[in-house]
Write a protein that holds these residues in place. Structure first.
Motif, PDB file in Angstrom:
ATOM      1  N   ARG A  25      -0.897  15.865   0.915  1.00  0.00           N
ATOM      2  CA  ARG A  25      -1.383  14.795   1.805  1.00  0.00           C
ATOM      3  C   ARG A  25      -2.371  13.886   1.069  1.00  0.00           C
ATOM      4  N   ASP A  26      -3.229  14.481   0.242  1.00  0.00           N
ATOM      5  CA  ASP A  26      -4.186  13.667  -0.521  1.00  0.00           C
ATOM      6  C   ASP A  26      -3.463  12.753  -1.505  1.00  0.00           C
ATOM      7  N   ARG A  27      -2.421  13.265  -2.145  1.00  0.00           N
ATOM      8  CA  ARG A  27      -1.663  12.430  -3.083  1.00  0.00           C
ATOM      9  C   ARG A  27      -1.053  11.234  -2.355  1.00  0.00           C
ATOM     10  N   GLU A  28      -0.512  11.466  -1.173  1.00  0.00           N
ATOM     11  CA  GLU A  28       0.075  10.368  -0.407  1.00  0.00           C
ATOM     12  C   GLU A  28      -0.998   9.361   0.010  1.00  0.00           C
ATOM     13  N   PHE A  29      -2.172   9.882   0.388  1.00  0.00           N
ATOM     14  CA  PHE A  29      -3.272   8.981   0.772  1.00  0.00           C
ATOM     15  C   PHE A  29      -3.632   8.055  -0.382  1.00  0.00           C
ATOM     16  N   TRP A  30      -3.801   8.622  -1.574  1.00  0.00           N
ATOM     17  CA  TRP A  30      -4.250   7.809  -2.707  1.00  0.00           C
ATOM     18  C   TRP A  30      -3.162   6.852  -3.188  1.00  0.00           C
ATOM     19  N   ARG A  31      -1.910   7.225  -3.033  1.00  0.00           N
ATOM     20  CA  ARG A  31      -0.843   6.284  -3.382  1.00  0.00           C
ATOM     21  C   ARG A  31      -0.899   5.050  -2.482  1.00  0.00           C
ATOM     22  N   ASP A  32      -1.128   5.276  -1.190  1.00  0.00           N
ATOM     23  CA  ASP A  32      -1.232   4.145  -0.256  1.00  0.00           C
ATOM     24  C   ASP A  32      -2.518   3.356  -0.513  1.00  0.00           C
ATOM     25  N   TYR A  33      -3.603   4.069  -0.757  1.00  0.00           N
ATOM     26  CA  TYR A  33      -4.913   3.415  -0.919  1.00  0.00           C
ATOM     27  C   TYR A  33      -4.934   2.531  -2.160  1.00  0.00           C
ATOM     28  N   THR A  34      -4.426   3.053  -3.268  1.00  0.00           N
ATOM     29  CA  THR A  34      -4.479   2.289  -4.519  1.00  0.00           C
ATOM     30  C   THR A  34      -3.488   1.136  -4.525  1.00  0.00           C
ATOM     31  N   ALA A  35      -2.458   1.202  -3.683  1.00  0.00           N
ATOM     32  CA  ALA A  35      -1.476   0.113  -3.655  1.00  0.00           C
ATOM     33  C   ALA A  35      -2.102  -1.198  -3.191  1.00  0.00           C
ATOM     34  N   GLY A  36      -3.151  -1.125  -2.366  1.00  0.00           N
ATOM     35  CA  GLY A  36      -3.783  -2.338  -1.860  1.00  0.00           C
ATOM     36  C   GLY A  36      -5.139  -2.634  -2.452  1.00  0.00           C
ATOM     37  N   LEU A  37      -5.480  -1.982  -3.569  1.00  0.00           N
ATOM     38  CA  LEU A  37      -6.816  -2.183  -4.138  1.00  0.00           C
ATOM     39  C   LEU A  37      -6.940  -3.551  -4.793  1.00  0.00           C
ATOM     40  N   PRO A  38      -8.114  -4.177  -4.661  1.00  0.00           N
ATOM     41  CA  PRO A  38      -8.363  -5.433  -5.388  1.00  0.00           C
ATOM     42  C   PRO A  38      -8.611  -5.152  -6.861  1.00  0.00           C
ATOM     43  N   GLU A  39      -8.920  -6.202  -7.612  1.00  0.00           N
ATOM     44  CA  GLU A  39      -9.202  -6.062  -9.035  1.00  0.00           C
ATOM     45  C   GLU A  39     -10.499  -5.278  -9.249  1.00  0.00           C
ATOM     46  N   PRO A  40     -10.603  -4.514 -10.345  1.00  0.00           N
ATOM     47  CA  PRO A  40     -11.869  -3.838 -10.637  1.00  0.00           C
ATOM     48  C   PRO A  40     -12.943  -4.852 -10.985  1.00  0.00           C
ATOM     49  N   LEU A  41     -14.167  -4.501 -10.663  1.00  0.00           N
ATOM     50  CA  LEU A  41     -15.283  -5.395 -10.964  1.00  0.00           C
ATOM     51  C   LEU A  41     -15.586  -5.346 -12.450  1.00  0.00           C
ATOM     52  N   ARG A  42     -15.728  -6.527 -13.056  1.00  0.00           N
ATOM     53  CA  ARG A  42     -16.085  -6.603 -14.463  1.00  0.00           C
ATOM     54  C   ARG A  42     -17.241  -7.574 -14.631  1.00  0.00           C
ATOM     55  N   LEU A  43     -18.269  -7.134 -15.318  1.00  0.00           N
ATOM     56  CA  LEU A  43     -19.427  -7.969 -15.583  1.00  0.00           C
ATOM     57  C   LEU A  43     -19.378  -8.444 -17.023  1.00  0.00           C
ATOM     58  N   LEU A  44     -19.917  -9.621 -17.257  1.00  0.00           N
ATOM     59  CA  LEU A  44     -19.988 -10.152 -18.607  1.00  0.00           C
ATOM     60  C   LEU A  44     -21.274  -9.663 -19.254  1.00  0.00           C
ATOM     61  N   GLY A  45     -21.134  -8.818 -20.250  1.00  0.00           N
ATOM     62  CA  GLY A  45     -22.312  -8.298 -20.932  1.00  0.00           C
ATOM     63  C   GLY A  45     -22.494  -8.945 -22.283  1.00  0.00           C
ATOM     64  N   ASP A  46     -23.641  -8.668 -22.872  1.00  0.00           N
ATOM     65  CA  ASP A  46     -23.965  -9.146 -24.220  1.00  0.00           C
ATOM     66  C   ASP A  46     -23.691  -7.995 -25.169  1.00  0.00           C
ATOM     67  N   ARG A  47     -22.509  -8.002 -25.762  1.00  0.00           N
ATOM     68  CA  ARG A  47     -22.042  -6.889 -26.592  1.00  0.00           C
ATOM     69  C   ARG A  47     -23.129  -6.427 -27.550  1.00  0.00           C
ATOM     70  N   SER A  48     -23.379  -5.121 -27.545  1.00  0.00           N
ATOM     71  CA  SER A  48     -24.465  -4.576 -28.353  1.00  0.00           C
ATOM     72  C   SER A  48     -23.965  -3.965 -29.655  1.00  0.00           C
ATOM     73  N   SER A  49     -22.858  -3.228 -29.593  1.00  0.00           N
ATOM     74  CA  SER A  49     -22.421  -2.485 -30.767  1.00  0.00           C
ATOM     75  C   SER A  49     -20.908  -2.357 -30.764  1.00  0.00           C
ATOM     76  N   PRO A  50     -20.281  -2.461 -31.934  1.00  0.00           N
ATOM     77  CA  PRO A  50     -18.839  -2.231 -32.006  1.00  0.00           C
ATOM     78  C   PRO A  50     -18.491  -0.754 -31.978  1.00  0.00           C
ATOM     79  N   ASP A  51     -19.477   0.111 -32.111  1.00  0.00           N
ATOM     80  CA  ASP A  51     -19.247   1.545 -32.147  1.00  0.00           C
ATOM     81  C   ASP A  51     -19.254   2.129 -30.739  1.00  0.00           C
ATOM     82  N   LEU A  52     -18.759   3.383 -30.647  1.00  0.00           N
ATOM     83  CA  LEU A  52     -18.763   4.096 -29.374  1.00  0.00           C
ATOM     84  C   LEU A  52     -20.169   4.626 -29.126  1.00  0.00           C
ATOM     85  N   VAL A  53     -20.964   3.879 -28.393  1.00  0.00           N
ATOM     86  CA  VAL A  53     -22.346   4.266 -28.120  1.00  0.00           C
ATOM     87  C   VAL A  53     -22.650   3.994 -26.657  1.00  0.00           C
ATOM     88  N   THR A  54     -23.398   4.901 -26.036  1.00  0.00           N
ATOM     89  CA  THR A  54     -23.799   4.737 -24.642  1.00  0.00           C
ATOM     90  C   THR A  54     -25.283   4.376 -24.592  1.00  0.00           C
TER      91      THR A  54
END
Length: 622
Positions: free
Chosen positions: A203-232
């Motif tokens: 039932r949960d799988r069916e719920f998420w299939r329906d839910y994600t079908a109508g999702l809007p675009e993910p939010l993306r913010l414009l950042g000031d790139r700090s490093s080309p490396d994998l750093v948090t």
């Protein structure tokens, strides 16, 4: 507290054998295998005010780690995939670091913790949990712990911290130590397997299939790139107990639980800085049932949450909407985020389809170590692919609240995270004061920031050089004569070639009487001829009147009659569609021979620096 070393705590060793991993652990294991050098570590420390007996703490840590069988494991791979192997808890040792003699002990302590967080774990050989005491002074200590995310999540951090405080206090006061109530990895895996065999999983799988079908675009913010490396990158901010109480009272007045209010505040803030009326973020959930609620380990999940902030929305309506949306998805939150991605066809993809992470943790309160108080600080949940906003507090609210923001250094800078932290607090204060106000009208700028945007950044006055546009172009010709200046289709012209052709056409115009304040029509398609014609007009000292050849003939005729240019530069094809007038129409030939430079000796009056610009602007207004 006698300060003497305590005898080691002997803990029964778990029978050796391979233990299945949970679905949450398997996903993290695969991610770590793809990037083996990236430390996927979760860390936090308790800031302890008061006296701590090092040896009693040593004994307490050993005792608790012996109980936490789901934490002291290693991971190996067999034909069926990753498996867990129990470690001997009697081989685990806490660390002790004394920086009290340093000039700046807190800075040294933080550097030491950062170094530990940055050290990757060997999943097959290392103990995947490191913990110990850092002494800053006789009455201040950091109790620090870092573990691989495979064996720990945020809820587990809180469980272990409470248990360490409980055992330490019992040992220090001579009281009996209560049972921990911890389950082992087998319990976690059995509960996970039971869920995945159940009808609820389907039932949960069916719920998420329906839910994600109508999702809007993910939010993306414009950042000031700090490093080309994998750093948090990490930034944290504190909210006082009094202010948190005001926020809690505001949430109660709206009929919204505090966690939903805080999630809505974060979502509203993201809406304000992105301008997106609909977007998706990830909501972190504890994902614990039964005895797993009191067992440290990795069980957390992150699921997509759709957010709507239509134009004119009041914050109280947004908060209630976010609260209702959270309730609807919490019923299905045991379904792993990796399964959701797999069902969407994103398995193996690095695309961030669900945006930043919101993690609201209402169970990190102060702890007591035999009369010495401790508060949780510096919680970090490992590497992030975008942005993570974590808010943790105790339900009582007396200890205030912490906001921790982690960002991907390939997208954001440390300054970005500091700005987001400040703006998030400012936004929450604003909606607390006026929950019925429109979200888009909320002012989240500090006075200094507003002055920066409205005044400092708009102080654009600069000294204008005593040179014309043709003069600037000719400086470039002298500097790089053979560099490519103009490309059109498959053809290219150097600065020298463009300048020579512009000179020839400028002499043609001067011969027809063009000079300062003269108007020259330009009826050409988008082409190399158009660019060189404009430069030639400026060299002759005139102002150009752009004429779109695609305009109706009547419109072109009106413009020509009204502006009355001396000549109209055009080509053979365009001349055929222009309305008939008495204005001369010399045809331009880009491939004709070149000419010498144009100077003031060929003009009746010198070129003015600004007159042509005024003339063009006036004509364009007409």
């Amino acid at each position: 507290m006698d300060g003497s070393p305590a005898s080691p705590v002997q803990v029964p060793r778990t029978v050796p054998g391979l233990i299945r991993v949970s679905s949450a652990q398997e996903d993290l294991w695969l991610a770590q295998k793809l990037v083996p050098g990236l430390p996927n570590n979760i860390s936090a420390y308790l800031d302890v005010s008061g006296e701590i007996d090092r040896w009693v703490m040593d004994t307490a840590l050993r005792r608790v780690l012996g109980e936490a069988q789901s934490v002291l494991v290693n991971f190996v791979e067999d034909v069926d995939g990753p498996r867990q192997v129990a470690r001997d808890p009697n081989q685990w040792n806490p660390f002790f670091v004394d920086v009290s003699g340093d000039v700046d002990p807190e800075s040294v302590a933080r550097a030491s913790m950062a170094d530990l967080v940055g050290q990757p774990f060997d999943l097959e050989r290392d103990a995947l949990y490191r913990a110990g005491l850092i002494k800053l002074g006789d009455f201040r200590y950091f109790l620090f712990a870092v573990s691989h995310h495979l064996v720990m999540d945020g809820f587990g951090v809180a469980i272990l911290a409470r248990r360490i405080a409980e055992v330490y206090t019992s040992l220090a006061t001579g009281a009996s130590i209560p049972e921990s109530g911890f389950g082992g990895p087998e319990l976690i895996n059995a509960e996970d397997a039971r869920y995945r065999r159940s009808g609820r999983f389907t039932r949960d799988r069916e719920f998420w299939r329906d839910y994600t079908a109508g999702l809007p675009e993910p939010l993306r913010l414009l950042g000031d790139r700090s490093s080309p490396d994998l750093v948090t990158l990490h930034c944290s901010v504190s909210v006082s107990g009094d202010e948190f109480t005001r926020w809690a009272e505001a949430s109660e007045s709206m009929g919204v639980p505090v966690p939903a209010f805080l999630a809505a505040a974060a979502a509203g803030f993201l809406h304000r800085i992105s301008g997106m009326p609909e977007f998706v973020v990830r909501l972190a959930v504890a994902n614990r049932v039964g005895r797993a609620r009191s067992t440290p380990g990795m069980m957390a999940n992150a699921v997509p949450l759709g957010v709507k902030c239509p134009p004119g929305s009041r914050f109280v309506d947004v908060a209630r909407g976010v609260g209702a949306e959270i309730l609807s998805i919490l019923r299905h939150c045991r379904y792993q985020g990796s399964d959701i991605r797999r069902d969407m066809g994103l398995s193996g993809s690095v695309e961030n389809r669900f945006g930043p992470v919101l993690n609201i943790i209402p169970f990190f309160g102060s702890l007591d170590f035999a009369g010495s108080s401790a508060v949780m600080r510096g919680v970090s949940f490992g590497p992030v692919d975008d942005l993570s906003i974590s808010v943790y507090y105790d339900r009582r609210g007396s200890d205030g609240m912490r906001i921790e923001i982690d960002g991907n250094g390939a997208i954001y800078s440390g300054e970005d995270l500091r700005l987001y932290s400040d703006l998030l607090v400012a936004f929450t204060r604003a909606v607390t004061a006026n929950p019925s106000g429109a979200v888009r009208a909320i002012d989240i700028l500090e006075p200094t920031e507003r002055a920066l945007m409205l005044r400092t950044w708009n102080e654009t006055a600069v000294a204008i050089p005593e040179v014309t546009v043709p003069g600037l172009f000719e400086r470039q010709v002298a500097a790089t004569p053979d560099a490519v200046a103009l490309t059109c289709g498959d053809e290219q012209w150097t600065y020298r070639e463009v300048n020579a052709r512009a000179n020839r056409w400028a002499r043609l115009l001067i011969g027809r009487g063009v000079g300062p304040e003269s108007v020259v029509g330009v009826a050409l398609p988008r082409s190399a001829e158009l660019v060189i014609a404009l430069l030639a007009i400026l060299k002759a000292g005139g102002a150009y009147l752009p004429i779109d050849p695609n305009y109706p003939s009547e419109r072109i005729g009106f413009v020509l009659d009204d502006a009355d240019p001396l000549v109209v530069l055009t080509d053979t094809a365009t001349a055929a569609v222009l309305p008939h007038t008495d204005i001369p129409r010399p045809r331009l030939d880009l491939h004709a021979s070149t000419s010498t430079a144009v100077d003031s000796g060929g003009r009746s009056t010198p070129v003015m620096r600004i007159g042509s610009a005024r003339c063009v602007r006036t004509i364009l207004r007409m």
